[in-house]
Design a protein around this motif. Sequence first.
Motif, PDB file in Angstrom:
ATOM      1  N   GLN A  36      42.249  69.995 -42.204  1.00  0.00           N
ATOM      2  CA  GLN A  36      41.840  70.100 -40.807  1.00  0.00           C
ATOM      3  C   GLN A  36      40.755  69.085 -40.463  1.00  0.00           C
ATOM      4  OE1 GLN A  36      43.349  71.977 -38.566  1.00  0.00           O
ATOM      5  NE2 GLN A  36      42.012  71.284 -36.911  1.00  0.00           N
ATOM      6  N   GLY A  37      39.976  68.735 -41.453  1.00  0.00           N
ATOM      7  CA  GLY A  37      38.899  67.784 -41.222  1.00  0.00           C
ATOM      8  C   GLY A  37      39.386  66.437 -40.738  1.00  0.00           C
ATOM      9  N   GLN A  38      40.583  66.050 -41.136  1.00  0.00           N
ATOM     10  CA  GLN A  38      41.106  64.760 -40.690  1.00  0.00           C
ATOM     11  C   GLN A  38      41.416  64.774 -39.196  1.00  0.00           C
ATOM     12  OE1 GLN A  38      43.933  62.598 -42.936  1.00  0.00           O
ATOM     13  NE2 GLN A  38      43.321  63.455 -44.911  1.00  0.00           N
ATOM     14  N   PHE A  39      41.923  65.885 -38.710  1.00  0.00           N
ATOM     15  CA  PHE A  39      42.176  66.003 -37.273  1.00  0.00           C
ATOM     16  C   PHE A  39      40.863  65.951 -36.496  1.00  0.00           C
ATOM     17  CE2 PHE A  39      45.866  68.007 -39.246  1.00  0.00           C
ATOM     18  CZ  PHE A  39      46.910  67.458 -38.525  1.00  0.00           C
ATOM     19  N   GLU A  40      39.838  66.603 -37.045  1.00  0.00           N
ATOM     20  CA  GLU A  40      38.535  66.598 -36.393  1.00  0.00           C
ATOM     21  C   GLU A  40      37.908  65.206 -36.424  1.00  0.00           C
ATOM     22  OE1 GLU A  40      36.435  69.544 -38.546  1.00  0.00           O
ATOM     23  OE2 GLU A  40      37.599  71.237 -37.731  1.00  0.00           O
ATOM     24  N   SER A  41      38.124  64.495 -37.533  1.00  0.00           N
ATOM     25  CA  SER A  41      37.555  63.147 -37.662  1.00  0.00           C
ATOM     26  C   SER A  41      38.147  62.190 -36.639  1.00  0.00           C
ATOM     27  CB  SER A  41      37.803  62.605 -39.074  1.00  0.00           C
ATOM     28  OG  SER A  41      37.167  63.414 -40.038  1.00  0.00           O
ATOM     29  N   ILE A  42      39.433  62.355 -36.354  1.00  0.00           N
ATOM     30  CA  ILE A  42      40.085  61.496 -35.359  1.00  0.00           C
ATOM     31  C   ILE A  42      39.401  61.652 -34.004  1.00  0.00           C
ATOM     32  CG2 ILE A  42      42.204  61.164 -34.043  1.00  0.00           C
ATOM     33  CD1 ILE A  42      43.753  61.848 -36.591  1.00  0.00           C
ATOM     34  N   ALA A  43      39.089  62.896 -33.656  1.00  0.00           N
ATOM     35  CA  ALA A  43      38.429  63.144 -32.371  1.00  0.00           C
ATOM     36  C   ALA A  43      37.000  62.601 -32.375  1.00  0.00           C
ATOM     37  CB  ALA A  43      38.431  64.642 -32.069  1.00  0.00           C
ATOM     38  N   VAL A  44      36.285  62.773 -33.479  1.00  0.00           N
ATOM     39  CA  VAL A  44      34.892  62.341 -33.566  1.00  0.00           C
ATOM     40  C   VAL A  44      34.776  60.821 -33.517  1.00  0.00           C
ATOM     41  CG1 VAL A  44      32.856  62.266 -35.067  1.00  0.00           C
ATOM     42  CG2 VAL A  44      34.148  64.393 -34.812  1.00  0.00           C
ATOM     43  N   LEU A  45      35.676  60.145 -34.207  1.00  0.00           N
ATOM     44  CA  LEU A  45      35.611  58.685 -34.272  1.00  0.00           C
ATOM     45  C   LEU A  45      36.090  58.009 -32.991  1.00  0.00           C
ATOM     46  CD1 LEU A  45      36.942  58.154 -37.913  1.00  0.00           C
ATOM     47  CD2 LEU A  45      34.582  57.915 -37.109  1.00  0.00           C
ATOM     48  N   GLY A  46      36.676  58.773 -32.088  1.00  0.00           N
ATOM     49  CA  GLY A  46      37.123  58.205 -30.823  1.00  0.00           C
ATOM     50  C   GLY A  46      38.331  57.309 -30.946  1.00  0.00           C
ATOM     51  N   ILE A  47      39.150  57.543 -31.971  1.00  0.00           N
ATOM     52  CA  ILE A  47      40.341  56.723 -32.175  1.00  0.00           C
ATOM     53  C   ILE A  47      41.390  57.018 -31.112  1.00  0.00           C
ATOM     54  CG2 ILE A  47      42.214  56.200 -33.798  1.00  0.00           C
ATOM     55  CD1 ILE A  47      40.330  56.905 -36.063  1.00  0.00           C
ATOM     56  N   GLY A  48      41.382  58.228 -30.637  1.00  0.00           N
ATOM     57  CA  GLY A  48      42.428  58.658 -29.709  1.00  0.00           C
ATOM     58  C   GLY A  48      43.414  59.539 -30.447  1.00  0.00           C
ATOM     59  N   LYS A  49      43.755  60.680 -29.856  1.00  0.00           N
ATOM     60  CA  LYS A  49      44.604  61.637 -30.563  1.00  0.00           C
ATOM     61  C   LYS A  49      45.977  61.062 -30.914  1.00  0.00           C
ATOM     62  CE  LYS A  49      42.500  65.845 -28.703  1.00  0.00           C
ATOM     63  NZ  LYS A  49      42.746  67.099 -27.937  1.00  0.00           N
ATOM     64  N   LEU A  50      46.607  60.416 -29.936  1.00  0.00           N
ATOM     65  CA  LEU A  50      47.951  59.894 -30.162  1.00  0.00           C
ATOM     66  C   LEU A  50      47.945  58.784 -31.200  1.00  0.00           C
ATOM     67  CD1 LEU A  50      50.912  60.004 -29.390  1.00  0.00           C
ATOM     68  CD2 LEU A  50      50.441  58.370 -27.549  1.00  0.00           C
ATOM     69  N   ARG A  51      47.011  57.846 -31.039  1.00  0.00           N
ATOM     70  CA  ARG A  51      46.935  56.724 -31.980  1.00  0.00           C
ATOM     71  C   ARG A  51      46.554  57.211 -33.379  1.00  0.00           C
ATOM     72  NH1 ARG A  51      42.612  51.721 -31.788  1.00  0.00           N
ATOM     73  NH2 ARG A  51      43.510  50.510 -33.504  1.00  0.00           N
ATOM     74  N   GLY A  52      45.584  58.120 -33.441  1.00  0.00           N
ATOM     75  CA  GLY A  52      45.161  58.652 -34.743  1.00  0.00           C
ATOM     76  C   GLY A  52      46.269  59.414 -35.430  1.00  0.00           C
ATOM     77  N   PHE A  53      47.016  60.188 -34.644  1.00  0.00           N
ATOM     78  CA  PHE A  53      48.127  60.944 -35.228  1.00  0.00           C
ATOM     79  C   PHE A  53      49.200  59.998 -35.757  1.00  0.00           C
ATOM     80  CE2 PHE A  53      52.018  63.539 -35.023  1.00  0.00           C
ATOM     81  CZ  PHE A  53      51.581  64.660 -35.713  1.00  0.00           C
ATOM     82  N   ARG A  54      49.468  58.946 -34.984  1.00  0.00           N
ATOM     83  CA  ARG A  54      50.521  58.004 -35.389  1.00  0.00           C
ATOM     84  C   ARG A  54      50.101  57.161 -36.581  1.00  0.00           C
ATOM     85  NH1 ARG A  54      51.446  52.757 -33.856  1.00  0.00           N
ATOM     86  NH2 ARG A  54      49.792  52.888 -32.277  1.00  0.00           N
ATOM     87  N   ARG A  55      48.838  56.731 -36.636  1.00  0.00           N
ATOM     88  CA  ARG A  55      48.405  55.802 -37.663  1.00  0.00           C
ATOM     89  C   ARG A  55      47.858  56.494 -38.915  1.00  0.00           C
ATOM     90  NH1 ARG A  55      47.339  50.648 -35.702  1.00  0.00           N
ATOM     91  NH2 ARG A  55      46.974  50.165 -37.907  1.00  0.00           N
ATOM     92  N   ILE A  56      47.356  57.702 -38.778  1.00  0.00           N
ATOM     93  CA  ILE A  56      46.690  58.370 -39.903  1.00  0.00           C
ATOM     94  C   ILE A  56      47.460  59.584 -40.410  1.00  0.00           C
ATOM     95  CG2 ILE A  56      44.588  59.570 -40.628  1.00  0.00           C
ATOM     96  CD1 ILE A  56      43.064  57.869 -38.571  1.00  0.00           C
TER      97      ILE A  56
END
Length: 211
Positions: free
Chosen positions: A112-132
């Motif tokens: 779950q921490g990876q999902f939270e990190s995407i939001a914290v780092l400001g990568i963007g949910k869609l981009r973070g989900f696709r790339r990470i």
Amino acid sequence: MTIIAEIWRSLLSGLQTTLSIFLIVSIVSIPLGFLIACARVFAGKWIGAIIQVYIYIMRGSPLLLQLMFIFFGLPTVGIVLDRFTAAILAFILNYAAYYAEIFRGGIMSIPQGQFESIAVLGIGKLRGFRRIIIPQVLKTVLPSVGNEVISLVKDTSLVYVLGIGELLRAGQIAANAKASLIPFVAVGILYLSLTAIVTLILNWTEKKVVY
């Protein structure tokens, strides 16, 4: 060898139908299964509940029964499909449910921490989900997806119940016409060859998919 030479064309025609079903179902059901898995994990409770019922029905009833229901049952409510379309629809609905559960397991295995990190780092949910997230999910689920793909190769033989001239039906007709088991041996060899090719492709894919 004489019998094989006489029935070879009919077997190749059946093999072509088998490959068509296999390719269409694989191309459609795998991405569809992933989308269903995402909807079940991230959508609301009502959508998740509906998807859970759908998966339970598809996994809890025989694929053969689903084929018969779609082709013979839907016309009673005014939905008439030709044999090939009915077979494709039944296979896609069935296999998408299995793939959805496989992908859901892959998504849930991500901390779950990876999902939270995407939001914290400001990568963007869609981009973070696709790339990470997606690359990690694919790496996790590839063996299980591969098993289902191999099962699909063999399950295509079930369309005989709709009278579709796939590989096994072609072999059965040839065996009855020639009063010989040689056509069934040839069919078995073709199925084993097809499964071997798919297995090699899957193994190569698993080795190449390194993130």
